[in-house]
Structure formats: structure tokens, C-alpha cells
Scaffold this motif. Structure first.
Motif, PDB file in Angstrom:
ATOM      1  N   LEU A 183       6.810  11.562 -11.284  1.00 58.99           N
ATOM      2  CA  LEU A 183       6.323  10.253 -11.725  1.00 58.99           C
ATOM      3  C   LEU A 183       7.052   9.096 -11.053  1.00 58.99           C
ATOM      4  CD1 LEU A 183       5.808  11.031 -15.497  1.00 58.99           C
ATOM      5  CD2 LEU A 183       4.037  10.685 -13.769  1.00 58.99           C
ATOM      6  N   ARG A 184       8.261   9.319 -10.596  1.00 62.86           N
ATOM      7  CA  ARG A 184       8.993   8.267  -9.879  1.00 62.86           C
ATOM      8  C   ARG A 184       8.678   8.247  -8.387  1.00 62.86           C
ATOM      9  NH1 ARG A 184      15.204   8.421 -12.066  1.00 62.86           N
ATOM     10  NH2 ARG A 184      14.793   7.693 -14.174  1.00 62.86           N
ATOM     11  N   GLU A 185       8.572   9.416  -7.779  1.00 64.64           N
ATOM     12  CA  GLU A 185       8.488   9.483  -6.321  1.00 64.64           C
ATOM     13  C   GLU A 185       7.077   9.368  -5.752  1.00 64.64           C
ATOM     14  OE1 GLU A 185      11.191   9.430  -4.350  1.00 64.64           O
ATOM     15  OE2 GLU A 185      12.322   9.243  -6.205  1.00 64.64           O
ATOM     16  N   ILE A 186       6.098  10.001  -6.378  1.00 62.87           N
ATOM     17  CA  ILE A 186       4.745   9.974  -5.817  1.00 62.87           C
ATOM     18  C   ILE A 186       4.201   8.553  -5.696  1.00 62.87           C
ATOM     19  CG2 ILE A 186       2.337  10.657  -6.224  1.00 62.87           C
ATOM     20  CD1 ILE A 186       3.379  13.377  -7.103  1.00 62.87           C
ATOM     21  N   PRO A 187       4.352   7.669  -6.698  1.00 62.44           N
ATOM     22  CA  PRO A 187       3.841   6.302  -6.524  1.00 62.44           C
ATOM     23  C   PRO A 187       4.466   5.553  -5.343  1.00 62.44           C
ATOM     24  CG  PRO A 187       4.273   6.725  -8.830  1.00 62.44           C
ATOM     25  CD  PRO A 187       4.822   7.888  -8.070  1.00 62.44           C
ATOM     26  N   LYS A 188       5.714   5.856  -5.020  1.00 60.38           N
ATOM     27  CA  LYS A 188       6.349   5.200  -3.871  1.00 60.38           C
ATOM     28  C   LYS A 188       5.595   5.508  -2.589  1.00 60.38           C
ATOM     29  CE  LYS A 188      10.989   5.428  -5.835  1.00 60.38           C
ATOM     30  NZ  LYS A 188      12.319   6.043  -5.707  1.00 60.38           N
ATOM     31  N   TYR A 189       5.206   6.770  -2.430  1.00 60.37           N
ATOM     32  CA  TYR A 189       4.464   7.157  -1.233  1.00 60.37           C
ATOM     33  C   TYR A 189       3.039   6.620  -1.272  1.00 60.37           C
ATOM     34  CZ  TYR A 189       8.265  10.333  -0.103  1.00 60.37           C
ATOM     35  OH  TYR A 189       9.474  10.854   0.227  1.00 60.37           O
ATOM     36  N   GLN A 190       2.441   6.577  -2.444  1.00 59.11           N
ATOM     37  CA  GLN A 190       1.073   6.080  -2.551  1.00 59.11           C
ATOM     38  C   GLN A 190       0.993   4.586  -2.267  1.00 59.11           C
ATOM     39  OE1 GLN A 190      -0.020   7.474  -6.468  1.00 59.11           O
ATOM     40  NE2 GLN A 190      -0.953   9.330  -5.619  1.00 59.11           N
ATOM     41  N   GLU A 191       2.018   3.828  -2.660  1.00 63.03           N
ATOM     42  CA  GLU A 191       2.035   2.394  -2.362  1.00 63.03           C
ATOM     43  C   GLU A 191       2.042   2.132  -0.865  1.00 63.03           C
ATOM     44  OE1 GLU A 191       5.404   0.705  -4.303  1.00 63.03           O
ATOM     45  OE2 GLU A 191       4.488   0.807  -6.292  1.00 63.03           O
ATOM     46  N   LYS A 239       0.760   4.102   1.260  1.00 62.17           N
ATOM     47  CA  LYS A 239      -0.413   4.790   1.806  1.00 62.17           C
ATOM     48  C   LYS A 239      -0.039   5.895   2.787  1.00 62.17           C
ATOM     49  CE  LYS A 239      -3.657   0.985   1.214  1.00 62.17           C
ATOM     50  NZ  LYS A 239      -3.161   0.352   0.123  1.00 62.17           N
ATOM     51  N   VAL A 240       0.978   6.668   2.414  1.00 66.38           N
ATOM     52  CA  VAL A 240       1.420   7.807   3.218  1.00 66.38           C
ATOM     53  C   VAL A 240       0.481   8.973   2.946  1.00 66.38           C
ATOM     54  CG1 VAL A 240       3.325   9.404   3.641  1.00 66.38           C
ATOM     55  CG2 VAL A 240       3.799   7.017   3.118  1.00 66.38           C
ATOM     56  N   ASP A 241       0.142   9.723   3.982  1.00 66.59           N
ATOM     57  CA  ASP A 241      -0.728  10.882   3.851  1.00 66.59           C
ATOM     58  C   ASP A 241      -0.037  11.929   2.965  1.00 66.59           C
ATOM     59  OD1 ASP A 241      -2.831  12.658   4.261  1.00 66.59           O
ATOM     60  OD2 ASP A 241      -1.912  13.498   6.069  1.00 66.59           O
ATOM     61  N   GLU A 257       2.142  14.745   4.274  1.00 67.16           N
ATOM     62  CA  GLU A 257       3.485  14.438   4.772  1.00 67.16           C
ATOM     63  C   GLU A 257       4.542  14.526   3.665  1.00 67.16           C
ATOM     64  OE1 GLU A 257       3.868  10.855   7.055  1.00 67.16           O
ATOM     65  OE2 GLU A 257       1.844  11.094   7.871  1.00 67.16           O
ATOM     66  N   TYR A 258       4.197  14.072   2.458  1.00 67.58           N
ATOM     67  CA  TYR A 258       5.228  14.014   1.424  1.00 67.58           C
ATOM     68  C   TYR A 258       5.149  15.125   0.384  1.00 67.58           C
ATOM     69  CZ  TYR A 258       1.837  11.650  -1.677  1.00 67.58           C
ATOM     70  OH  TYR A 258       0.764  11.329  -2.452  1.00 67.58           O
ATOM     71  N   MET A 259       4.059  15.866   0.323  1.00 65.97           N
ATOM     72  CA  MET A 259       3.953  16.908  -0.702  1.00 65.97           C
ATOM     73  C   MET A 259       5.016  18.003  -0.587  1.00 65.97           C
ATOM     74  SD  MET A 259       2.008  15.873  -2.922  1.00 65.97           S
ATOM     75  CE  MET A 259       1.908  17.266  -4.001  1.00 65.97           C
ATOM     76  N   PRO A 260       5.448  18.406   0.623  1.00 70.08           N
ATOM     77  CA  PRO A 260       6.547  19.389   0.654  1.00 70.08           C
ATOM     78  C   PRO A 260       7.819  18.887  -0.032  1.00 70.08           C
ATOM     79  CG  PRO A 260       5.454  19.313   2.780  1.00 70.08           C
ATOM     80  CD  PRO A 260       4.888  18.192   1.959  1.00 70.08           C
ATOM     81  N   LYS A 261       8.040  17.571  -0.044  1.00 74.24           N
ATOM     82  CA  LYS A 261       9.217  17.009  -0.726  1.00 74.24           C
ATOM     83  C   LYS A 261       9.050  16.997  -2.241  1.00 74.24           C
ATOM     84  CE  LYS A 261      10.165  13.892   3.090  1.00 74.24           C
ATOM     85  NZ  LYS A 261      10.199  12.500   3.524  1.00 74.24           N
TER      86      LYS A 261
END
Length: 141
Positions: free
Chosen positions: A68-76, A78-80, A83-87
Motif C-alpha cells: 500500500l505504500r510502494e505501489i502508488p509511488k510507482y503508479q504516480e 506511470k512506471v510500467d 518493471e516494479y512488480m519483481p520488487k
């Protein structure tokens, strides 16, 4: 079906797998009270994420907090997602360091205001207090 007779590494029963999915059956039964199909679907998705975290020896509470903390950072930004799902996986180094850091932060003496070895409890006002103060609360004004 009889492969366990020829291979000693194959168990004769399936108790381990059945124990793992028992909670899913209980959850499915409880989903009757979700008031909608969408609510039941969301409940099962959350249960699946929590069980994945548990099976990877991660604390589900911290794992949901991390997501809940990290995913919105990437969505803001607009990262694919590829790229970030493995993290975001519970076995990733990023998550493991997050869980370790959060546990230290949440349980540190400075955060809780504890100066003794006594177990803290959550008071009525939402503040952490020592058990000796909980046993003898200050009178309300």
C-alpha cells in the motif's frame, strides 16, 4: 495414483496440501457474508496475497503495508508494472529490508516511549503506555 509405492520421496497422503487450502475453504464459507460477488472476490484476492506472504516467511501485515505504500509511488510516476512488480514480491530484497526496518521502527523504545522491559499496551487515547500505568490510570479531569 500409485507412484508413492515406487518413490519414497512422494508422500502417501496429501495432508500437507489439504492443511494449506483449509483456510481457503473457511474463507469461501465466510465469503457468503461479503454482501456481493465483488466483495467476495476482493476477500479471496486479499487472502491469496496474505497466504503467499506467509508461505514465503513474510509477515502479512507488513507485506500489505509495503504494497500500500510502494505501489502508488510507482503508479504516480506511470512506471510500467513489469518493471516494479519483481520488487513487490514477498521474497524480494526490497521487501525484506522494508520489513526489517519497519519492525525496528515500530518496536523501538523511542517510538513507543518505553523505558523499561514491561510490555506496552494501547491506551484509550491511542497512545502506547506501560502496563504499570495501565493498572493505575490517572484520574480523568
Amino acid at each position: 495414483i500409485d507412484s508413492f509405492l515406487y518413490d519414497p520421496d512422494i508422500p502417501a497422503d496429501n495432508s500437507f496440501a489439504e492443511r494449506l487450502i483449509r483456510s481457503i475453504g473457511v474463507q469461501r464459507h465466510n465469503s457468503l457474508f461479503s454482501y456481493s460477488d465483488e466483495g467476495a472476490t476482493c476477500r479471496m484476492i486479499a487472502n491469496s496475497i496474505a497466504k503467499t506472504a506467509q508461505l514465503n516467511k513474510a509477515d502479512p501485515w507488513y507485506y500489505f503495508l509495503y504494497l500500500l505504500r510502494e505501489i502508488p509511488k510507482y503508479q504516480e510516476r506511470k512506471v510500467d508494472p513489469e518493471e516494479y512488480m519483481p520488487k513487490m514480491m514477498p521474497w524480494s530484497d526490497e521487501y525484506r529490508s522494508f520489513e526489517t526496518r519497519e519492525k525496528k521502527t515500530m518496536l523501538s523504545e523511542d517510538t513507543l516511549g518505553i523505558r523499561s522491559e514491561e510490555e506496552p499496551i494501547l491506551g484509550r487515547d491511542g497512545e502506547w503506555i506501560r502496563t504499570d500505568k495501565a493498572a493505575n490510570p490517572e484520574p480523568a479531569a
